[in-house]
Design an enzyme around this catalytic site. Structure first.
Site: not given
Ligand SMILES: C[S@@+](CC[C@H](N)C(=O)[O-])C[C@H]1O[C@@H](n2cnc3c(N)ncnc32)[C@H](O)[C@@H]1O
Length: 386
Positions: A205, A238, A312
Protein backbone atom coordinates in the site's frame (compact mmCIF):
# COMPACT_ATOMS: atom_id res chain seq x y z
CA UNK A 1 -37.29 -3.42 13.20
CA UNK A 2 -35.95 0.15 13.47
CA UNK A 3 -33.62 2.01 11.10
CA UNK A 4 -31.52 5.04 11.88
CA UNK A 5 -32.15 7.35 8.93
CA UNK A 6 -29.90 10.31 8.26
CA UNK A 7 -31.79 13.65 8.42
CA UNK A 8 -30.10 14.70 5.18
CA UNK A 9 -32.51 12.37 3.43
CA UNK A 10 -34.93 15.28 3.60
CA UNK A 11 -32.48 17.88 2.29
CA UNK A 12 -33.25 18.42 -1.38
CA UNK A 13 -32.25 21.93 -2.40
CA UNK A 14 -28.43 22.01 -2.57
CA UNK A 15 -28.65 22.39 -6.34
CA UNK A 16 -30.87 25.46 -5.99
CA UNK A 17 -28.61 26.88 -3.30
CA UNK A 18 -25.50 26.54 -5.49
CA UNK A 19 -27.27 27.98 -8.59
CA UNK A 20 -28.64 30.93 -6.61
CA UNK A 21 -25.27 31.76 -5.08
CA UNK A 22 -23.45 31.55 -8.41
CA UNK A 23 -25.86 34.10 -9.95
CA UNK A 24 -25.56 36.55 -7.03
CA UNK A 25 -21.77 36.69 -6.86
CA UNK A 26 -20.55 37.31 -10.36
CA UNK A 27 -17.09 38.68 -9.45
CA UNK A 28 -14.80 35.69 -9.07
CA UNK A 29 -12.84 36.75 -5.96
CA UNK A 30 -16.00 37.85 -4.17
CA UNK A 31 -17.74 34.63 -5.17
CA UNK A 32 -14.88 32.63 -3.69
CA UNK A 33 -14.88 34.67 -0.48
CA UNK A 34 -18.63 34.44 0.05
CA UNK A 35 -19.02 30.92 -1.28
CA UNK A 36 -21.57 29.00 0.78
CA UNK A 37 -20.15 26.30 2.98
CA UNK A 38 -21.40 23.21 1.23
CA UNK A 39 -19.95 20.41 3.28
CA UNK A 40 -18.05 17.61 1.51
CA UNK A 41 -20.76 15.11 2.44
CA UNK A 42 -23.49 17.36 0.99
CA UNK A 43 -21.47 17.78 -2.17
CA UNK A 44 -21.10 13.99 -2.36
CA UNK A 45 -24.87 13.54 -2.05
CA UNK A 46 -25.51 16.16 -4.72
CA UNK A 47 -23.01 14.45 -7.00
CA UNK A 48 -24.46 10.98 -6.40
CA UNK A 49 -28.03 12.19 -6.99
CA UNK A 50 -26.97 13.55 -10.37
CA UNK A 51 -24.97 10.53 -11.55
CA UNK A 52 -26.54 7.54 -9.79
CA UNK A 53 -30.05 8.82 -10.45
CA UNK A 54 -29.31 8.33 -14.14
CA UNK A 55 -27.31 5.15 -13.66
CA UNK A 56 -29.79 3.27 -11.48
CA UNK A 57 -33.09 4.91 -12.47
CA UNK A 58 -35.97 3.75 -10.25
CA UNK A 59 -33.59 1.73 -8.04
CA UNK A 60 -31.73 4.84 -6.88
CA UNK A 61 -34.16 6.08 -4.14
CA UNK A 62 -33.95 2.75 -2.32
CA UNK A 63 -30.15 2.56 -2.66
CA UNK A 64 -29.91 6.22 -1.55
CA UNK A 65 -31.91 5.73 1.62
CA UNK A 66 -29.83 2.66 2.47
CA UNK A 67 -26.53 4.48 1.88
CA UNK A 68 -27.69 7.18 4.29
CA UNK A 69 -28.71 4.68 6.96
CA UNK A 70 -26.58 2.69 9.33
CA UNK A 71 -24.28 0.23 7.63
CA UNK A 72 -24.36 -3.45 8.53
CA UNK A 73 -21.21 -5.29 9.55
CA UNK A 74 -19.97 -8.83 9.47
CA UNK A 75 -17.60 -10.49 11.96
CA UNK A 76 -14.73 -12.24 10.17
CA UNK A 77 -13.94 -15.16 12.46
CA UNK A 78 -10.30 -15.50 13.52
CA UNK A 79 -9.22 -19.14 13.06
CA UNK A 80 -6.13 -18.51 15.21
CA UNK A 81 -7.93 -17.32 18.36
CA UNK A 82 -8.27 -19.81 21.21
CA UNK A 83 -11.62 -18.46 22.45
CA UNK A 84 -14.89 -20.15 21.54
CA UNK A 85 -16.01 -17.19 19.46
CA UNK A 86 -18.34 -19.23 17.26
CA UNK A 87 -20.55 -20.16 20.23
CA UNK A 88 -20.55 -16.53 21.40
CA UNK A 89 -21.60 -15.25 17.99
CA UNK A 90 -24.23 -17.92 17.48
CA UNK A 91 -25.69 -17.23 20.94
CA UNK A 92 -26.52 -13.65 19.91
CA UNK A 93 -28.31 -14.86 16.77
CA UNK A 94 -25.58 -14.56 14.11
CA UNK A 95 -24.87 -17.11 11.40
CA UNK A 96 -21.85 -17.71 9.21
CA UNK A 97 -23.04 -16.66 5.75
CA UNK A 98 -20.07 -18.28 3.97
CA UNK A 99 -20.60 -21.82 5.23
CA UNK A 100 -24.38 -21.41 5.00
CA UNK A 101 -24.06 -20.57 1.31
CA UNK A 102 -21.87 -23.50 0.39
CA UNK A 103 -22.90 -27.08 0.01
CA UNK A 104 -20.07 -28.86 1.83
CA UNK A 105 -19.58 -32.49 0.74
CA UNK A 106 -19.60 -35.35 3.27
CA UNK A 107 -15.78 -35.46 3.41
CA UNK A 108 -15.70 -31.81 4.44
CA UNK A 109 -14.49 -30.53 1.06
CA UNK A 110 -16.30 -27.69 -0.69
CA UNK A 111 -18.11 -28.48 -3.92
CA UNK A 112 -17.05 -26.70 -7.10
CA UNK A 113 -19.51 -24.65 -9.06
CA UNK A 114 -19.29 -24.48 -12.81
CA UNK A 115 -20.95 -21.60 -14.58
CA UNK A 116 -22.25 -21.20 -18.10
CA UNK A 117 -18.97 -21.95 -19.87
CA UNK A 118 -18.43 -21.05 -23.58
CA UNK A 119 -15.31 -18.85 -23.75
CA UNK A 120 -15.84 -17.53 -20.21
CA UNK A 121 -15.15 -20.80 -18.41
CA UNK A 122 -15.90 -20.35 -14.72
CA UNK A 123 -15.29 -22.73 -11.85
CA UNK A 124 -15.49 -21.44 -8.30
CA UNK A 125 -14.86 -23.27 -5.08
CA UNK A 126 -15.41 -21.67 -1.70
CA UNK A 127 -12.82 -22.16 1.01
CA UNK A 128 -14.23 -23.66 4.23
CA UNK A 129 -11.56 -21.73 6.22
CA UNK A 130 -13.14 -18.29 5.89
CA UNK A 131 -16.11 -17.75 8.16
CA UNK A 132 -18.01 -14.50 8.52
CA UNK A 133 -20.94 -14.05 10.89
CA UNK A 134 -23.84 -11.68 10.19
CA UNK A 135 -27.15 -10.89 11.87
CA UNK A 136 -30.19 -12.08 9.88
CA UNK A 137 -31.81 -9.92 7.18
CA UNK A 138 -33.66 -6.96 8.69
CA UNK A 139 -31.87 -7.33 12.06
CA UNK A 140 -29.84 -4.18 12.71
CA UNK A 141 -28.17 -5.33 15.95
CA UNK A 142 -24.58 -4.30 16.43
CA UNK A 143 -21.61 -6.50 17.28
CA UNK A 144 -19.78 -6.05 20.56
CA UNK A 145 -16.07 -5.24 20.32
CA UNK A 146 -13.99 -8.42 19.89
CA UNK A 147 -12.19 -9.79 22.96
CA UNK A 148 -8.58 -10.92 23.28
CA UNK A 149 -7.84 -14.55 24.05
CA UNK A 150 -5.11 -15.60 26.51
CA UNK A 151 -2.43 -15.06 23.81
CA UNK A 152 -3.66 -11.55 23.04
CA UNK A 153 -5.32 -12.50 19.72
CA UNK A 154 -8.75 -11.08 18.89
CA UNK A 155 -11.69 -13.38 18.15
CA UNK A 156 -13.09 -11.54 15.11
CA UNK A 157 -12.56 -8.57 12.80
CA UNK A 158 -15.51 -6.30 12.01
CA UNK A 159 -15.86 -5.37 8.35
CA UNK A 160 -18.47 -4.79 5.65
CA UNK A 161 -19.36 -8.43 4.92
CA UNK A 162 -19.57 -7.56 1.19
CA UNK A 163 -15.81 -6.83 1.28
CA UNK A 164 -15.24 -10.51 1.76
CA UNK A 165 -16.81 -11.43 -1.59
CA UNK A 166 -13.91 -10.31 -3.84
CA UNK A 167 -11.54 -12.35 -1.66
CA UNK A 168 -13.76 -15.45 -1.81
CA UNK A 169 -14.27 -15.04 -5.56
CA UNK A 170 -10.51 -14.73 -6.13
CA UNK A 171 -10.54 -18.38 -5.08
CA UNK A 172 -6.91 -18.78 -3.96
CA UNK A 173 -5.81 -22.41 -4.22
CA UNK A 174 -3.38 -24.21 -1.93
CA UNK A 175 0.25 -23.19 -2.61
CA UNK A 176 -0.52 -20.13 -4.74
CA UNK A 177 1.34 -16.82 -4.56
CA UNK A 178 -0.79 -13.70 -4.15
CA UNK A 179 -0.22 -9.95 -4.46
CA UNK A 180 -2.53 -7.57 -2.55
CA UNK A 181 -1.62 -4.32 -4.32
CA UNK A 182 -3.63 -1.75 -2.29
CA UNK A 183 -3.96 -3.60 0.98
CA UNK A 184 -4.40 -1.17 3.88
CA UNK A 185 -6.05 -1.10 6.37
CA UNK A 186 -6.00 -4.86 5.81
CA UNK A 187 -9.49 -6.39 6.01
CA UNK A 188 -9.07 -8.35 2.79
CA UNK A 189 -5.45 -9.25 3.63
CA UNK A 190 -6.68 -10.76 6.87
CA UNK A 191 -9.35 -12.74 5.01
CA UNK A 192 -6.73 -14.01 2.53
CA UNK A 193 -4.60 -15.20 5.45
CA UNK A 194 -7.56 -16.82 7.21
CA UNK A 195 -8.04 -19.01 4.13
CA UNK A 196 -4.57 -20.50 4.85
CA UNK A 197 -3.98 -21.35 1.20
CA UNK A 198 -1.34 -18.85 0.09
CA UNK A 199 2.25 -20.06 -0.15
CA UNK A 200 3.43 -16.45 -0.34
CA UNK A 201 1.55 -13.16 0.11
CA UNK A 202 2.95 -9.78 -0.98
CA UNK A 203 1.08 -6.98 0.74
CA UNK A 204 1.51 -3.44 -0.61
CA UNK A 205 0.00 0.00 0.00
CA UNK A 206 1.27 3.47 -0.82
CA UNK A 207 0.26 5.00 2.52
CA UNK A 208 2.76 4.41 5.32
CA UNK A 209 0.30 5.37 8.07
CA UNK A 210 -2.35 2.99 6.74
CA UNK A 211 0.30 0.30 6.39
CA UNK A 212 1.21 0.72 10.08
CA UNK A 213 -2.46 0.15 10.86
CA UNK A 214 -2.42 -3.00 8.71
CA UNK A 215 0.63 -4.31 10.55
CA UNK A 216 -1.02 -3.70 13.94
CA UNK A 217 -4.10 -5.56 12.68
CA UNK A 218 -2.04 -8.55 11.56
CA UNK A 219 -0.30 -8.65 14.96
CA UNK A 220 -3.67 -8.66 16.74
CA UNK A 221 -5.05 -11.56 14.71
CA UNK A 222 -2.23 -13.83 13.55
CA UNK A 223 0.41 -16.01 15.22
CA UNK A 224 4.01 -14.85 14.55
CA UNK A 225 4.97 -17.82 12.35
CA UNK A 226 2.36 -16.84 9.74
CA UNK A 227 4.07 -13.48 9.29
CA UNK A 228 7.61 -14.78 8.63
CA UNK A 229 9.49 -13.17 5.71
CA UNK A 230 9.34 -16.25 3.48
CA UNK A 231 5.51 -16.21 3.69
CA UNK A 232 4.65 -12.53 3.90
CA UNK A 233 6.29 -9.46 2.38
CA UNK A 234 5.11 -5.94 3.20
CA UNK A 235 5.98 -2.91 1.02
CA UNK A 236 4.95 0.74 0.65
CA UNK A 237 5.22 1.29 -3.13
CA UNK A 238 3.18 3.41 -5.48
CA UNK A 239 1.33 0.48 -7.06
CA UNK A 240 1.11 2.31 -10.39
CA UNK A 241 4.87 1.85 -10.71
CA UNK A 242 4.84 -1.90 -10.22
CA UNK A 243 6.64 -2.38 -13.53
CA UNK A 244 9.69 -0.54 -12.09
CA UNK A 245 9.53 -1.88 -8.55
CA UNK A 246 8.13 -5.40 -8.42
CA UNK A 247 8.33 -8.70 -10.30
CA UNK A 248 6.18 -9.15 -13.42
CA UNK A 249 4.45 -12.29 -14.80
CA UNK A 250 4.79 -13.85 -11.37
CA UNK A 251 1.72 -14.13 -9.14
CA UNK A 252 -1.03 -16.72 -9.39
CA UNK A 253 -3.60 -14.24 -8.08
CA UNK A 254 -3.65 -10.46 -7.64
CA UNK A 255 -6.11 -8.34 -5.70
CA UNK A 256 -6.44 -4.72 -6.87
CA UNK A 257 -8.73 -3.05 -4.31
CA UNK A 258 -8.33 0.52 -5.52
CA UNK A 259 -8.82 3.91 -3.88
CA UNK A 260 -12.25 5.25 -4.92
CA UNK A 261 -14.91 7.74 -3.83
CA UNK A 262 -15.76 5.37 -0.92
CA UNK A 263 -19.43 6.35 -1.30
CA UNK A 264 -20.61 5.51 2.20
CA UNK A 265 -17.71 7.27 3.91
CA UNK A 266 -18.17 10.32 1.66
CA UNK A 267 -21.82 10.64 2.68
CA UNK A 268 -21.33 10.09 6.40
CA UNK A 269 -17.95 11.60 7.38
CA UNK A 270 -16.55 15.09 6.86
CA UNK A 271 -13.01 14.15 7.91
CA UNK A 272 -10.71 12.94 5.15
CA UNK A 273 -13.61 13.21 2.68
CA UNK A 274 -12.61 12.92 -1.00
CA UNK A 275 -15.32 15.49 -1.85
CA UNK A 276 -13.53 18.19 0.19
CA UNK A 277 -12.27 21.09 -1.96
CA UNK A 278 -8.64 20.31 -1.22
CA UNK A 279 -9.04 16.85 -2.77
CA UNK A 280 -10.92 17.82 -5.96
CA UNK A 281 -8.01 17.02 -8.25
CA UNK A 282 -7.36 13.70 -6.56
CA UNK A 283 -11.04 12.80 -7.00
CA UNK A 284 -11.07 13.75 -10.65
CA UNK A 285 -7.95 11.66 -11.24
CA UNK A 286 -9.40 8.53 -9.64
CA UNK A 287 -10.42 6.70 -12.85
CA UNK A 288 -6.93 7.25 -14.31
CA UNK A 289 -5.22 6.09 -11.10
CA UNK A 290 -7.54 3.05 -10.90
CA UNK A 291 -6.78 2.11 -14.52
CA UNK A 292 -3.03 2.37 -13.88
CA UNK A 293 -3.32 0.20 -10.76
CA UNK A 294 -5.32 -2.44 -12.62
CA UNK A 295 -2.72 -2.42 -15.42
CA UNK A 296 -0.04 -3.01 -12.76
CA UNK A 297 -2.04 -5.97 -11.46
CA UNK A 298 -2.28 -7.40 -14.98
CA UNK A 299 1.49 -7.07 -15.39
CA UNK A 300 2.22 -8.69 -12.02
CA UNK A 301 0.05 -11.77 -12.62
CA UNK A 302 1.38 -14.80 -14.56
CA UNK A 303 -0.24 -16.05 -17.77
CA UNK A 304 -3.30 -18.06 -16.78
CA UNK A 305 -3.43 -16.25 -13.42
CA UNK A 306 -6.32 -14.07 -12.25
CA UNK A 307 -6.76 -10.47 -11.12
CA UNK A 308 -9.64 -9.22 -8.99
CA UNK A 309 -10.52 -5.54 -9.40
CA UNK A 310 -12.61 -4.14 -6.52
CA UNK A 311 -14.06 -0.82 -5.34
CA UNK A 312 -16.60 0.36 -2.77
CA UNK A 313 -18.29 2.85 -5.08
CA UNK A 314 -21.40 2.61 -7.26
CA UNK A 315 -19.78 4.73 -9.95
CA UNK A 316 -19.78 3.20 -13.43
CA UNK A 317 -16.86 5.50 -14.32
CA UNK A 318 -14.74 3.94 -11.57
CA UNK A 319 -16.00 0.40 -12.14
CA UNK A 320 -16.99 -0.94 -15.56
CA UNK A 321 -15.31 1.91 -17.50
CA UNK A 322 -11.99 1.32 -15.70
CA UNK A 323 -12.11 -2.42 -16.39
CA UNK A 324 -12.91 -1.87 -20.08
CA UNK A 325 -10.19 0.75 -20.46
CA UNK A 326 -7.55 -1.35 -18.67
CA UNK A 327 -8.37 -4.45 -20.77
CA UNK A 328 -8.05 -2.41 -23.96
CA UNK A 329 -4.80 -0.68 -22.92
CA UNK A 330 -3.29 -3.93 -21.64
CA UNK A 331 -3.80 -5.50 -25.06
CA UNK A 332 -2.82 -2.50 -27.19
CA UNK A 333 0.12 -1.18 -25.16
CA UNK A 334 1.43 -4.20 -23.29
CA UNK A 335 0.34 -7.17 -25.41
CA UNK A 336 -1.51 -8.63 -22.41
CA UNK A 337 -4.77 -10.35 -23.41
CA UNK A 338 -7.44 -10.95 -20.79
CA UNK A 339 -10.93 -12.40 -20.47
CA UNK A 340 -13.65 -11.63 -17.95
CA UNK A 341 -14.49 -14.52 -15.64
CA UNK A 342 -18.22 -15.18 -15.23
CA UNK A 343 -19.07 -14.74 -11.54
CA UNK A 344 -22.76 -15.58 -11.81
CA UNK A 345 -22.39 -19.06 -10.30
CA UNK A 346 -20.52 -17.42 -7.43
CA UNK A 347 -23.09 -14.70 -6.71
CA UNK A 348 -25.92 -17.25 -6.89
CA UNK A 349 -24.49 -18.76 -3.70
CA UNK A 350 -24.83 -15.52 -1.76
CA UNK A 351 -28.14 -14.13 -2.99
CA UNK A 352 -29.82 -14.81 0.38
CA UNK A 353 -27.36 -12.54 2.17
CA UNK A 354 -26.66 -9.72 -0.31
CA UNK A 355 -28.58 -7.66 -2.86
CA UNK A 356 -26.84 -7.85 -6.20
CA UNK A 357 -27.50 -5.25 -8.89
CA UNK A 358 -29.46 -6.72 -11.81
CA UNK A 359 -28.28 -6.53 -15.42
CA UNK A 360 -24.60 -5.87 -14.84
CA UNK A 361 -22.82 -6.35 -18.16
CA UNK A 362 -19.36 -6.45 -16.56
CA UNK A 363 -18.56 -7.53 -13.00
CA UNK A 364 -20.76 -7.77 -9.92
CA UNK A 365 -22.23 -5.07 -7.66
CA UNK A 366 -23.54 -5.50 -4.12
CA UNK A 367 -26.19 -2.81 -3.68
CA UNK A 368 -26.98 -1.39 -0.22
CA UNK A 369 -30.51 -2.35 0.86
CA UNK A 370 -32.33 -1.55 4.13
CA UNK A 371 -32.81 -5.23 4.97
CA UNK A 372 -29.16 -6.11 4.20
CA UNK A 373 -27.26 -2.87 4.37
CA UNK A 374 -23.88 -4.05 3.04
CA UNK A 375 -21.85 -2.55 0.22
CA UNK A 376 -21.57 -0.88 -2.17
CA UNK A 377 -18.98 -3.35 -3.41
CA UNK A 378 -18.08 -3.78 -7.05
CA UNK A 379 -15.77 -6.56 -8.22
CA UNK A 380 -14.71 -7.97 -11.54
CA UNK A 381 -12.36 -10.90 -12.15
CA UNK A 382 -10.02 -10.97 -15.16
CA UNK A 383 -7.98 -13.93 -16.36
CA UNK A 384 -4.69 -13.23 -18.12
CA UNK A 385 -4.46 -15.22 -21.33
CA UNK A 386 -1.18 -14.01 -22.83
C1 LIG B 1 -10.03 0.74 -0.75
S1 LIG B 1 -8.56 0.96 0.11
C2 LIG B 1 -7.99 -0.70 0.27
C3 LIG B 1 -8.74 -1.45 1.35
C4 LIG B 1 -8.06 -2.76 1.71
N1 LIG B 1 -7.87 -3.62 0.56
C5 LIG B 1 -8.84 -3.50 2.77
O1 LIG B 1 -9.56 -4.44 2.45
O2 LIG B 1 -8.73 -3.13 3.95
C6 LIG B 1 -7.49 1.58 -1.11
C7 LIG B 1 -6.05 1.70 -0.65
O3 LIG B 1 -5.26 2.10 -1.78
C8 LIG B 1 -4.15 2.79 -1.31
N2 LIG B 1 -3.55 3.50 -2.45
C9 LIG B 1 -3.92 4.67 -3.02
N3 LIG B 1 -3.15 4.94 -4.07
C10 LIG B 1 -2.27 3.92 -4.18
C11 LIG B 1 -1.20 3.64 -5.07
N4 LIG B 1 -0.89 4.46 -6.07
N5 LIG B 1 -0.50 2.49 -4.89
C12 LIG B 1 -0.80 1.65 -3.88
N6 LIG B 1 -1.80 1.88 -3.00
C13 LIG B 1 -2.52 3.00 -3.15
C14 LIG B 1 -4.72 3.68 -0.23
O4 LIG B 1 -3.71 4.08 0.67
C15 LIG B 1 -5.76 2.77 0.41
O5 LIG B 1 -5.23 2.17 1.56
Amino acid sequence: MSFRVNPRLLYKNIEDLVRFTQKRHRVKTKWAATRPKVSPSDLALHNFDASYGLQFGELWPSVRVSLLSEQKYGALFNNFSYDDTVTQLQSVGCRDFVTASVDITSDGAPRSFTGDTSSHHSKVSITPNVRCFVFPKGDTSRFKAARQDRHGLLGYYLMDAASLLPVLALDVQKGESVLDLCAAPGGKTLALLQAQATRFLWVNDWSESRMSRLQRTLLSFLPDDLCSEDKLRITCFDGRKWQELGPENTFDKVLVDVPCTTDRHSLMEENNNIFSRSRTKERQNLPLCQTQLLLSGLQAVRRGGEVMYATCTLSQLQNQCVVEQAMRLAEEELGICTEVVDLQPFTALFKDTFHFAPDMNLGVMVLPHLTANFGPMYFCKLRRLA
